[in-house]
Scaffold this motif. Structure first.
Motif, PDB file in Angstrom:
ATOM      1  N   THR A  49       0.834  -1.277  -0.037  1.00  0.00           N
ATOM      2  CA  THR A  49      -0.025   0.004  -0.052  1.00  0.00           C
ATOM      3  C   THR A  49       0.909   1.295   0.007  1.00  0.00           C
ATOM      4  O   THR A  49       0.623   2.421  -0.504  1.00  0.00           O
ATOM      5  CB  THR A  49      -0.840  -0.004   1.212  1.00  0.00           C
ATOM      6  N   LEU A  50       1.891   1.115   0.935  1.00  0.00           N
ATOM      7  CA  LEU A  50       2.678   2.505   0.862  1.00  0.00           C
ATOM      8  C   LEU A  50       3.588   2.508  -0.386  1.00  0.00           C
ATOM      9  O   LEU A  50       3.683   3.591  -1.102  1.00  0.00           O
ATOM     10  CB  LEU A  50       3.855   2.131   1.983  1.00  0.00           C
ATOM     11  N   PHE A  51       3.902   1.416  -0.819  1.00  0.00           N
ATOM     12  CA  PHE A  51       4.762   1.475  -2.142  1.00  0.00           C
ATOM     13  C   PHE A  51       3.991   1.598  -3.582  1.00  0.00           C
ATOM     14  O   PHE A  51       4.339   2.835  -4.169  1.00  0.00           O
ATOM     15  CB  PHE A  51       5.095   0.093  -2.650  1.00  0.00           C
ATOM     16  N   THR A  52       2.639   1.669  -3.488  1.00  0.00           N
ATOM     17  CA  THR A  52       1.922   1.855  -4.591  1.00  0.00           C
ATOM     18  C   THR A  52       1.126   3.381  -4.379  1.00  0.00           C
ATOM     19  O   THR A  52       1.199   4.227  -5.297  1.00  0.00           O
ATOM     20  CB  THR A  52       0.597   0.969  -4.568  1.00  0.00           C
ATOM     21  N   SER A  53       1.362   4.009  -3.244  1.00  0.00           N
ATOM     22  CA  SER A  53       0.808   5.264  -2.925  1.00  0.00           C
ATOM     23  C   SER A  53       1.882   6.344  -3.461  1.00  0.00           C
ATOM     24  O   SER A  53       1.596   7.062  -4.143  1.00  0.00           O
ATOM     25  CB  SER A  53       0.812   5.305  -1.514  1.00  0.00           C
ATOM     26  N   GLY A  54       3.223   5.963  -3.217  1.00  0.00           N
ATOM     27  CA  GLY A  54       4.240   6.840  -3.715  1.00  0.00           C
ATOM     28  C   GLY A  54       4.402   6.556  -5.381  1.00  0.00           C
ATOM     29  O   GLY A  54       4.387   7.467  -5.816  1.00  0.00           O
ATOM     30  N   ARG A  94      -7.301 -11.187  -4.261  1.00  0.00           N
ATOM     31  CA  ARG A  94      -6.835 -10.958  -6.045  1.00  0.00           C
ATOM     32  C   ARG A  94      -8.121 -10.744  -6.643  1.00  0.00           C
ATOM     33  O   ARG A  94      -8.170 -10.274  -7.664  1.00  0.00           O
ATOM     34  CB  ARG A  94      -6.475 -12.096  -6.375  1.00  0.00           C
ATOM     35  N   VAL A  95      -9.272 -11.270  -6.412  1.00  0.00           N
ATOM     36  CA  VAL A  95     -10.548 -11.090  -6.806  1.00  0.00           C
ATOM     37  C   VAL A  95     -11.051  -9.613  -6.718  1.00  0.00           C
ATOM     38  O   VAL A  95     -11.492  -8.878  -7.678  1.00  0.00           O
ATOM     39  CB  VAL A  95     -11.646 -12.191  -6.281  1.00  0.00           C
ATOM     40  N   ALA A  96     -10.801  -9.146  -5.587  1.00  0.00           N
ATOM     41  CA  ALA A  96     -11.169  -7.615  -5.220  1.00  0.00           C
ATOM     42  C   ALA A  96     -10.204  -6.498  -6.209  1.00  0.00           C
ATOM     43  O   ALA A  96     -10.710  -5.577  -6.589  1.00  0.00           O
ATOM     44  CB  ALA A  96     -11.076  -7.230  -3.767  1.00  0.00           C
ATOM     45  N   GLN A  97      -9.092  -7.260  -6.482  1.00  0.00           N
ATOM     46  CA  GLN A  97      -8.231  -6.148  -7.338  1.00  0.00           C
ATOM     47  C   GLN A  97      -8.717  -6.139  -8.640  1.00  0.00           C
ATOM     48  O   GLN A  97      -8.420  -5.208  -9.240  1.00  0.00           O
ATOM     49  CB  GLN A  97      -6.794  -6.776  -7.382  1.00  0.00           C
ATOM     50  N   VAL A  98      -9.350  -7.098  -9.088  1.00  0.00           N
ATOM     51  CA  VAL A  98     -10.002  -6.913 -10.445  1.00  0.00           C
ATOM     52  C   VAL A  98     -11.041  -5.764 -10.420  1.00  0.00           C
ATOM     53  O   VAL A  98     -11.048  -5.025 -11.518  1.00  0.00           O
ATOM     54  CB  VAL A  98     -10.700  -8.133 -10.929  1.00  0.00           C
ATOM     55  N   GLY A  99     -11.802  -5.710  -9.323  1.00  0.00           N
ATOM     56  CA  GLY A  99     -12.626  -4.387  -9.366  1.00  0.00           C
ATOM     57  C   GLY A  99     -11.946  -3.125  -9.201  1.00  0.00           C
ATOM     58  O   GLY A  99     -12.475  -2.251  -9.725  1.00  0.00           O
ATOM     59  N   ILE A 100     -10.902  -3.173  -8.529  1.00  0.00           N
ATOM     60  CA  ILE A 100     -10.177  -1.895  -8.378  1.00  0.00           C
ATOM     61  C   ILE A 100      -9.428  -1.742  -9.637  1.00  0.00           C
ATOM     62  O   ILE A 100      -9.390  -0.469  -9.989  1.00  0.00           O
ATOM     63  CB  ILE A 100      -8.983  -2.220  -7.294  1.00  0.00           C
ATOM     64  N   VAL A 101      -9.076  -2.348 -10.381  1.00  0.00           N
ATOM     65  CA  VAL A 101      -8.626  -2.097 -11.882  1.00  0.00           C
ATOM     66  C   VAL A 101      -9.565  -1.362 -12.722  1.00  0.00           C
ATOM     67  O   VAL A 101      -9.449  -0.468 -13.122  1.00  0.00           O
ATOM     68  CB  VAL A 101      -8.045  -3.347 -12.198  1.00  0.00           C
ATOM     69  N   MET A 212      10.949  -7.634   0.780  1.00  0.00           N
ATOM     70  CA  MET A 212       9.882  -7.269  -0.374  1.00  0.00           C
ATOM     71  C   MET A 212       8.687  -7.329   0.099  1.00  0.00           C
ATOM     72  O   MET A 212       8.152  -7.947   0.650  1.00  0.00           O
ATOM     73  CB  MET A 212      10.195  -8.543  -1.417  1.00  0.00           C
ATOM     74  N   PRO A 213       7.699  -6.282  -0.302  1.00  0.00           N
ATOM     75  CA  PRO A 213       6.469  -6.190  -0.072  1.00  0.00           C
ATOM     76  C   PRO A 213       5.705  -7.429  -0.787  1.00  0.00           C
ATOM     77  O   PRO A 213       6.129  -7.797  -1.775  1.00  0.00           O
ATOM     78  CB  PRO A 213       5.856  -4.901  -0.671  1.00  0.00           C
ATOM     79  N   LYS A 214       4.639  -7.900  -0.335  1.00  0.00           N
ATOM     80  CA  LYS A 214       3.855  -8.896  -0.874  1.00  0.00           C
ATOM     81  C   LYS A 214       3.074  -8.748  -2.026  1.00  0.00           C
ATOM     82  O   LYS A 214       1.833  -8.554  -1.992  1.00  0.00           O
ATOM     83  CB  LYS A 214       3.280  -9.618   0.157  1.00  0.00           C
ATOM     84  N   PHE A 288      -3.254  -3.651  -9.540  1.00  0.00           N
ATOM     85  CA  PHE A 288      -2.181  -4.569 -10.305  1.00  0.00           C
ATOM     86  C   PHE A 288      -1.409  -5.106  -9.265  1.00  0.00           C
ATOM     87  O   PHE A 288      -0.983  -6.371  -9.383  1.00  0.00           O
ATOM     88  CB  PHE A 288      -1.627  -3.824 -11.532  1.00  0.00           C
ATOM     89  N   PHE A 289      -0.822  -4.083  -8.363  1.00  0.00           N
ATOM     90  CA  PHE A 289       0.352  -4.606  -7.512  1.00  0.00           C
ATOM     91  C   PHE A 289      -0.356  -5.305  -5.914  1.00  0.00           C
ATOM     92  O   PHE A 289       0.386  -5.796  -5.564  1.00  0.00           O
ATOM     93  CB  PHE A 289       1.120  -3.579  -7.292  1.00  0.00           C
ATOM     94  N   GLY A 290      -1.538  -4.975  -5.821  1.00  0.00           N
ATOM     95  CA  GLY A 290      -2.044  -5.601  -4.489  1.00  0.00           C
ATOM     96  C   GLY A 290      -2.653  -4.518  -3.437  1.00  0.00           C
ATOM     97  O   GLY A 290      -2.203  -4.785  -2.302  1.00  0.00           O
ATOM     98  N   ALA A 291      -3.108  -3.331  -3.750  1.00  0.00           N
ATOM     99  CA  ALA A 291      -3.586  -2.683  -2.718  1.00  0.00           C
ATOM    100  C   ALA A 291      -5.031  -2.223  -3.188  1.00  0.00           C
ATOM    101  O   ALA A 291      -5.530  -2.286  -4.171  1.00  0.00           O
ATOM    102  CB  ALA A 291      -2.731  -1.430  -2.748  1.00  0.00           C
ATOM    103  N   SER A 292      -5.576  -1.641  -2.236  1.00  0.00           N
ATOM    104  CA  SER A 292      -7.088  -1.083  -2.437  1.00  0.00           C
ATOM    105  C   SER A 292      -7.227   0.254  -3.218  1.00  0.00           C
ATOM    106  O   SER A 292      -6.013   0.785  -3.189  1.00  0.00           O
ATOM    107  CB  SER A 292      -7.597  -0.738  -0.893  1.00  0.00           C
ATOM    108  N   SER A 293      -8.133   0.667  -3.520  1.00  0.00           N
ATOM    109  CA  SER A 293      -8.397   1.933  -4.406  1.00  0.00           C
ATOM    110  C   SER A 293      -7.912   3.228  -3.665  1.00  0.00           C
ATOM    111  O   SER A 293      -7.758   3.157  -2.535  1.00  0.00           O
ATOM    112  CB  SER A 293      -9.929   2.125  -4.907  1.00  0.00           C
TER     113      SER A 293
END
Length: 444
Positions: A49-54, A94-101, A212-214, A288-293
């Motif tokens: 989450t921190l990584f994708t935020s940045g 991983r299913v929720a990530q489809v909705g986020i994309v 490494m972040p998950k 794509f990387f594994g974080a919420s919207s």
């Protein structure tokens, strides 16, 4: 940056390196509590989450050509549907990530439409009566989740809640501390929990310093993928006006500083379409990387207004710092020790604020609830959204299907508004001397 006694940085100004780093860290500190709380509530990895935020912030800075100074963090608006999808028998992260994309695609489409036809045309399809009502539903639908978390220890949860509210009211306008009521409230709850022996540091001791972040990728082919899209993506209907308001707000402050510095106005509010495209890219990065919207943060807007620092290089520096923090495993482990009832105390306040922002939006846009059209739209959205949220899994069983309540409420509101628009246009066309509306000029 000075002109006489005026001090401040416009978007494309680059401060000296020392200031660049310190001001960037301040942005990270400001976004940190809310973004991490979103990760905790949705059970996505804090490091990711921190990584994708940045990363999302850096992409937005580059994508706008350094013109739009906004920071991206986790969005509370999507918590209810994301949590519902994660907990469903057909769902998971991983299913929720489809909705986020898919949410990202909705934002990008909205941005491209605005660039094509202008914001006024889109406002006719998504008026404040819809967006405000959906925001109310999102906040109230989370109420039970907040109370469930708080019920694990009511004493500390309520202490956390009261402290957070007092900090938010009485530290307002008191510099950086006034920007951090959630962090300070969480600290109070955490310290009390620590004194009561309710904090387990074993995960911190066992975690390596760096890791490494998950990262995990969306399950596009999963059976529940389309259900996730229908449950999560329509929430963009409520966040598009919020993002637009943030852009307009920061544009006013930037132009004010430009005037004082004797430099040309930038009028970044004209970039509303591009801004929504960048919002969409942020969501796609998260998905794509594994974080919420994600969303651009009003908290960081306020920080920029206080410091008069709108430098996009500073925001890029903040993005680099946030990405680096994502690899500090002990930090993620330490955050995970925050007791759930402390989070519950914070959530009672934060989730309520989401709903109240929907009310504020309708007030600001002067929605006439004595108009039967607006009243009907809001009433139906509220009943479908809140009634459905109270059903099993937050889904409405109808005609052999299970429809996600919030998304269904939003879609019904949009369709009803389109019906009104069709009747109004037909009535106007039938009147002698009626003329078609002029085309709305695009501003991007």
């Amino acid at each position: 940056m000075t002109a006489g006694r005026v001090i401040g940085y416009l978007p494309q100004d680059r401060p000296p390196f020392g200031a660049l780093v310190s001001l960037g860290f301040q942005h990270v500190l400001t976004m940190f509590p809310a973004t991490v709380l979103v990760a905790i509530l949705t059970k996505f990895d804090v490091g990711v989450t921190l990584f994708t935020s940045g990363l999302a912030t850096i992409v937005a800075v580059v994508g706008s050509g350094g013109r739009i100074p906004l920071y991206y963090g986790g969005s509370f608006a999507y918590i209810a549907p994301v949590v519902a999808v994660v907990g469903a028998s057909w769902g998971g992260h991983r299913v929720a990530q489809v909705g986020i994309v898919a949410t990202g695609l909705v934002n990008i489409l909205a941005g491209l439409i605005i660039q094509r036809v202008g914001k006024q045309a889109l406002d006719r399809v998504l008026p404040p009566a819809i967006t405000g009502s959906v925001a109310i539903v999102i906040g109230v639908a989370l109420a039970k989740a907040a109370l469930d978390m708080a019920s694990q220890n009511w004493t500390i949860a309520l202490l956390t809640l009261v402290a957070t509210v007092l900090f938010s009211v009485y530290l307002r306008g008191k510099g950086l501390l006034g920007m951090l009521p959630v962090l300070l409230g969480a600290a109070v709850g955490y310290l009390v929990s620590l004194a009561a022996g309710l904090v387990d540091f074993k995960p911190v001791l066992e975690a390596p310093l760096f890791a490494m972040p998950k990262f995990q990728f969306p399950a596009f082919t999963a059976p529940g993928a389309w259900q996730a899209v229908l449950a999560i993506a329509p929430i963009a209907i409520a966040t598009i006006p919020e993002s637009t308001a943030h852009l307009y707000q920061i544009s006013l402050y930037i132009d004010k500083l430009a005037d004082e510095l004797g430099r040309p106005r930038l009028e970044v509010k004209r970039l509303i379409g591009l801004n929504l495209v960048l919002d969409g890219l942020s969501d796609m990065i998260n998905g794509f990387f594994g974080a919420s919207s994600g969303t651009n943060y009003g908290e960081n807007n306020s920080l920029m207004a206080i410091t008069r620092n709108y430098s996009t290089p500073v925001l890029a520096a903040a993005g680099v710092i946030a990405m680096a923090l994502g690899f500090v495993a002990k930090l993620s482990a330490l955050i995970s020790t925050l007791p759930i009832f402390v989070t519950g105390g914070l959530a009672i306040y934060l989730f309520g604020v989401i709903a109240m922002q929907g009310v504020a939006l309708m007030q600001e846009e002067k929605v006439d609830l004595f108009d039967p059209r607006q009243l009907a739209i809001g009433a139906i959205i509220l009943v479908i959204g809140l009634g459905g949220a109270a059903m099993e899994g937050g889904n409405i069983p109808i005609w052999g299907m299970k429809l996600p309540s919030i998304a269904t409420a939003a879609v019904v509101g949009i369709l009803l508004n389109l019906v009104f628009l069709a009747f109004d246009r037909r009535s106007a066309g039938a009147r002698p001397g009626a003329h078609a509306e002029p085309a709305v000029e695009a501003h991007d």
